[in-house]
Write an enzyme that holds these catalytic residues in place. Structure first.
Site, PDB file in Angstrom:
ATOM      1  N   HIS A  44       0.834  -1.208   0.000  1.00  0.00           N
ATOM      2  CA  HIS A  44       0.000   0.000   0.000  1.00  0.00           C
ATOM      3  C   HIS A  44       0.873   1.265   0.000  1.00  0.00           C
ATOM      4  O   HIS A  44       0.671   2.177  -0.817  1.00  0.00           O
ATOM      5  CB  HIS A  44      -0.909  -0.057   1.237  1.00  0.00           C
ATOM      6  CG  HIS A  44      -1.752   1.155   1.492  1.00  0.00           C
ATOM      7  ND1 HIS A  44      -3.102   1.202   1.214  1.00  0.00           N
ATOM      8  CD2 HIS A  44      -1.447   2.372   2.032  1.00  0.00           C
ATOM      9  CE1 HIS A  44      -3.587   2.388   1.563  1.00  0.00           C
ATOM     10  NE2 HIS A  44      -2.607   3.126   2.062  1.00  0.00           N
ATOM     11  N   GLU A  45       1.845   1.319   0.886  1.00  0.00           N
ATOM     12  CA  GLU A  45       2.688   2.530   0.982  1.00  0.00           C
ATOM     13  C   GLU A  45       3.542   2.712  -0.271  1.00  0.00           C
ATOM     14  O   GLU A  45       3.744   3.842  -0.721  1.00  0.00           O
ATOM     15  CB  GLU A  45       3.563   2.483   2.239  1.00  0.00           C
ATOM     16  CG  GLU A  45       2.789   2.493   3.564  1.00  0.00           C
ATOM     17  CD  GLU A  45       1.837   3.682   3.712  1.00  0.00           C
ATOM     18  OE1 GLU A  45       2.044   4.707   3.059  1.00  0.00           O
ATOM     19  OE2 GLU A  45       0.865   3.553   4.499  1.00  0.00           O
ATOM     20  N   HIS A  57       1.568   4.530  -2.771  1.00  0.00           N
ATOM     21  CA  HIS A  57       1.654   5.999  -2.620  1.00  0.00           C
ATOM     22  C   HIS A  57       2.976   6.508  -3.196  1.00  0.00           C
ATOM     23  O   HIS A  57       3.028   7.523  -3.886  1.00  0.00           O
ATOM     24  CB  HIS A  57       1.590   6.403  -1.145  1.00  0.00           C
ATOM     25  CG  HIS A  57       0.251   6.250  -0.491  1.00  0.00           C
ATOM     26  ND1 HIS A  57      -0.919   6.731  -1.049  1.00  0.00           N
ATOM     27  CD2 HIS A  57      -0.111   5.694   0.709  1.00  0.00           C
ATOM     28  CE1 HIS A  57      -1.934   6.475  -0.237  1.00  0.00           C
ATOM     29  NE2 HIS A  57      -1.475   5.835   0.833  1.00  0.00           N
TER      30      HIS A  57
HETATM   31 ZN   LIG Z   1      -2.446   5.108   2.537  1.00  0.00          ZN
END
Ligand SMILES: [Zn+2]
Length: 280
Positions: free
Chosen positions: A186-187, A190
């Site tokens: 997830h990170e 980003h």
């Molecule tokens: Zn996030």
């Protein structure tokens, strides 16, 4: 039922999700969102997207005595997960055991997002952010699982670039149900330029990705399939398996075609230092 994560108690899992699922990545400002859209659009005609690209990770394991000692098996499993998640983008993540660093520092170990400790640690430890993915692990401020910086912030603040992960969120950690390594997936999303799928809720253009249905807020736990849940438009289904939502680790397994394209565009625009190894 009370929900404990990284030394913090929440009323229940829903409250933890409302608090941000421990993802402290800053919410992009409307100005940043617009600027990025404009810059990507302006470059579209001159752009040829790469087919595949290798990204070398530099692991910086910040420890506090015996805490935070990530094992080789954990690193290997984490990298495998990243490679599975981003294979359709053409990305391959690698790392070298010789470059793995362990740093014993209690202040850095307990760093918070945007803190002086974070800046100090990253400025001291970070490898060239134009060429590598700096991957920091530590205990972090209570209640957090991790955070990342966006590609468009690299030029203005290179020192702070990278992803920061709760040590116990890596595969084999103790941060159940967030201990299968999906926080890093997830990170890194980003870090590659993706917003949350629920970005902007039902107002406006959401996460600026066409094929992720807009939904009003984060989904969490293990939402049932085949249901609209909190999708904004009739006949839509909230993207309950998307890596950029807030569901449990074992529920995350999806990246859409438009998210994959967005990642390529973001790299071509803001992370061109990675392109040396690219095949076009
Ligand atoms: Zn996030």
């Amino acid at each position: 039922m009370a929900f404990f994560i990284n030394n913090k108690e929440f009323k229940d899992q829903e409250e933890f999700i409302r608090y941000g699922r421990g993802c402290a990545t800053k919410i992009p400002t409307p100005i940043d969102i617009l600027r990025v859209d404009e810059e990507i659009k302006a470059n579209q005609t001159r752009r040829q997207l790469f087919l595949d690209l290798t990204i070398e990770i530099r692991f910086h394991h910040i420890t506090y005595g015996a805490r935070g000692l990530i094992t080789r098996t954990q690193r290997e499993r984490q990298v495998e997960l990243l490679n599975t998640a981003y294979s359709n983008v053409g990305l391959t993540f690698t790392y070298s055991e010789q470059e793995v660093k362990f740093i014993d520092n209690v202040n850095w170990y307990n760093m918070g997002h945007g803190s002086a400790s974070e800046r100090q640690a990253k400025t001291t430890l970070g490898a060239d952010p134009h060429k590598y993915l700096n991957f920091y692990t530590g205990g972090l401020v209570a209640g957090l699982l991790g955070w990342a910086t966006f590609p468009y912030d690299l030029a203005g603040d290179p020192d702070i670039d990278g992803v920061v992960m709760l040590d116990e969120s890596l595969p084999g950690g103790s941060a159940e149900p967030y201990n299968l390594g999906m926080t890093a997936v997830h990170e890194v999303g980003h870090w590659l330029g993706l917003y949350h799928t629920f970005q902007g809720g039902c107002d406006g253009v959401g996460d600026h990705v066409q094929d992720t249905p807009a939904h009003s807020s984060a989904n969490y736990g293990k939402p049932e399939e085949g249901k609209p849940h909190n999708a904004c438009n009739i006949n839509d289904f909230a993207p309950i398996h998307n890596y950029m939502n807030y569901v449990d680790d074992d529920w995350m397994n999806e990246l859409t075609t438009a998210q994959e394209t967005r990642i390529k565009e973001q790299i071509m625009m803001y992370r061109t230092g990675l392109l040396n190894s690219a095949n076009v």
